[in-house]
Write a protein that holds these residues in place. Sequence first.
Motif, PDB file in Angstrom:
ATOM      1  N   GLN A   1      32.596  10.554   7.425  1.00  0.00           N
ATOM      2  CA  GLN A   1      32.077   9.492   6.561  1.00  0.00           C
ATOM      3  C   GLN A   1      31.870   8.200   7.327  1.00  0.00           C
ATOM      4  OE1 GLN A   1      31.184  11.120   3.719  1.00  0.00           O
ATOM      5  NE2 GLN A   1      32.075   9.455   2.524  1.00  0.00           N
ATOM      6  N   GLN A   2      32.921   7.841   8.105  1.00  0.00           N
ATOM      7  CA  GLN A   2      32.900   6.510   8.705  1.00  0.00           C
ATOM      8  C   GLN A   2      32.119   6.444  10.004  1.00  0.00           C
ATOM      9  OE1 GLN A   2      36.343   4.251   8.850  1.00  0.00           O
ATOM     10  NE2 GLN A   2      36.832   4.586   6.713  1.00  0.00           N
ATOM     11  N   ALA A   3      32.326   7.462  10.876  1.00  0.00           N
ATOM     12  CA  ALA A   3      31.690   7.385  12.188  1.00  0.00           C
ATOM     13  C   ALA A   3      30.168   7.435  12.067  1.00  0.00           C
ATOM     14  CB  ALA A   3      32.189   8.501  13.078  1.00  0.00           C
ATOM     15  N   PHE A   4      29.697   8.138  11.028  1.00  0.00           N
ATOM     16  CA  PHE A   4      28.237   8.253  10.891  1.00  0.00           C
ATOM     17  C   PHE A   4      27.764   7.551   9.625  1.00  0.00           C
ATOM     18  CE2 PHE A   4      29.840  12.309  12.706  1.00  0.00           C
ATOM     19  CZ  PHE A   4      29.305  12.212  13.973  1.00  0.00           C
ATOM     20  N   SER A   5      28.388   6.414   9.305  1.00  0.00           N
ATOM     21  CA  SER A   5      28.102   5.825   7.991  1.00  0.00           C
ATOM     22  C   SER A   5      26.620   5.466   7.797  1.00  0.00           C
ATOM     23  CB  SER A   5      28.989   4.609   7.739  1.00  0.00           C
ATOM     24  OG  SER A   5      28.809   3.695   8.786  1.00  0.00           O
ATOM     25  N   GLY A   6      25.941   5.058   8.912  1.00  0.00           N
ATOM     26  CA  GLY A   6      24.526   4.721   8.731  1.00  0.00           C
ATOM     27  C   GLY A   6      23.605   5.936   8.820  1.00  0.00           C
ATOM     28  N   PHE A   7      24.187   7.094   9.108  1.00  0.00           N
ATOM     29  CA  PHE A   7      23.358   8.299   9.339  1.00  0.00           C
ATOM     30  C   PHE A   7      23.852   9.455   8.471  1.00  0.00           C
ATOM     31  CE2 PHE A   7      24.038   5.846  13.178  1.00  0.00           C
ATOM     32  CZ  PHE A   7      22.741   5.531  13.568  1.00  0.00           C
ATOM     33  N   PRO A   8      23.559   9.405   7.178  1.00  0.00           N
ATOM     34  CA  PRO A   8      24.135  10.417   6.274  1.00  0.00           C
ATOM     35  C   PRO A   8      23.777  11.848   6.635  1.00  0.00           C
ATOM     36  CG  PRO A   8      22.504   9.018   5.143  1.00  0.00           C
ATOM     37  CD  PRO A   8      22.718   8.414   6.490  1.00  0.00           C
ATOM     38  N   VAL A   9      22.577  12.045   7.193  1.00  0.00           N
ATOM     39  CA  VAL A   9      22.193  13.437   7.509  1.00  0.00           C
ATOM     40  C   VAL A   9      23.069  13.963   8.648  1.00  0.00           C
ATOM     41  CG1 VAL A   9      20.324  14.929   8.306  1.00  0.00           C
ATOM     42  CG2 VAL A   9      19.836  13.036   6.752  1.00  0.00           C
ATOM     43  N   LEU A  10      23.292  13.085   9.647  1.00  0.00           N
ATOM     44  CA  LEU A  10      24.132  13.492  10.773  1.00  0.00           C
ATOM     45  C   LEU A  10      25.561  13.771  10.295  1.00  0.00           C
ATOM     46  CD1 LEU A  10      23.647  13.849  13.752  1.00  0.00           C
ATOM     47  CD2 LEU A  10      24.526  11.538  14.134  1.00  0.00           C
ATOM     48  N   ALA A  11      26.059  12.902   9.408  1.00  0.00           N
ATOM     49  CA  ALA A  11      27.415  13.092   8.865  1.00  0.00           C
ATOM     50  C   ALA A  11      27.494  14.447   8.177  1.00  0.00           C
ATOM     51  CB  ALA A  11      27.741  11.974   7.877  1.00  0.00           C
TER      52      ALA A  11
END
Length: 454
Positions: free
Chosen positions: A297-307
Amino acid sequence: MQQNHRVNFGSKLGAILAAAGSAVGLGNVWRFPYEAGNHGGAAFICIYLACVFAFGLPIMISEFIIGRRSKASTGEAYNVLAPQTHWKWVGYMGVLTGFLILGYYAVVAGWTLEYILQAAIGGFSGKDAKGFIRMFTDFSQHPVRPLIWLYVFVLFTHFVIVKGVKNGIERSSKVLMPLLFILVILLAACSITLPGAERGVEFLLKPDFSKVDGDVFLGAMGQAFFSMSLGMGCLSTYASYFSRETRLGATAISVGLIDTFVAILAGLIIFPAAFAVGIQPDAGPSLIFITLPNVFQQAFSGFPVLAYVCAVAFYVLLAMAALTSTISLHEVPTAFLHEKFGFTRGKSARIVTGGILVVGTASSLALGDWSDVTLFGKNIFDALDYFTAKIMLPVGGMMAAVFVGWVLDRQVVRDEVTNGGVLKAPYYGVFLFVLRYLTPIGILAIFLNELGCF
Ligand code: PFF
């Protein structure tokens, strides 16, 4: 007993990957971080590494020798190498240990399937640390859901086991291990860069030996055996499928390094992430299930698809790593029934699977409705973990060391280590010394220390 016509692993790499597939599993990613968290972090890890070198590697080579020489599964191997002696009981204990470990390991393996589903349907989005704790507690205490996943996982394992050694075990390990490796490295890099992660890195790397007590030693030793699949003849059963050309020493070192590397990387994922979101490192068996969704959730917060992709991929690979380990655990009692009683592999596997479903049901319910049922003050799940990892595996490993160091003919040992004189094996002298003295005395000292003898 059938000793002839045993199938071999197809290649040297296949042998290494199959053994590493057994070693790398929930022990590295789930158990190592929570044991390290319970026992103070870095100091535990230092003692763990000492156990890997002093006990793990020599015992792994010993188990390889026992397996390849006897060409039998662990239950029968001692019978073949030392007929008409009580050594056979060490083999039988290994069979029982494998069965009991599978009885709770498969429960956790089942949890990974629930988390694949949750990751896939977007169940992590919008949750904070408290939300993930609640999600895990609600799930693990639910009377039915974890049981369904447990049964699904055990049936998967059963399916691979009946397909046989080469097709099932070797082929799956070859693809899955490298993939898991890459994703673990990627996630560790993400976790370290989370805001507030430094305290987690410090917890993992800065030892505080003032907190070390007997429990830490017992925990680290148990973890080393568990993680490297030692002490119950699992790797000796695999080694019975090794070819004459497999280099035992080099294989053991490769497997030991891969296993340790994955465990440390798992620590580097979990602790920085736990500290970053304020989860206590001693949260116990739930640790990875509440910290990891946070990382995504946090490490990829700006990249929901990557998360989303990373979360699904991670739990799929974790389930696969668990599968290569459950296969190896299942193989030990299955091969034993097949060789000892002459049952077909299918029938042997069905008997083992049936037993696992019963023990697994009890240990899964132990986290919910049956939490009051205790053995020596522990619920069924914790009791199975404690007795197998901290007692049965180290005892089994110590016996394997004593057997190869003191009982087995010296020429046989040299012959196996050097592949009949083809290899130089310059480590042979040190290996034998460590095996005969350091390993058994060290293990015994940790037991006596735990019992309060000194
Ligand atoms: N080594 C496996 C893990 O780390 O997940 C678990 C395991 C497999 C333990 C096989 C013991 C064993 F014989």
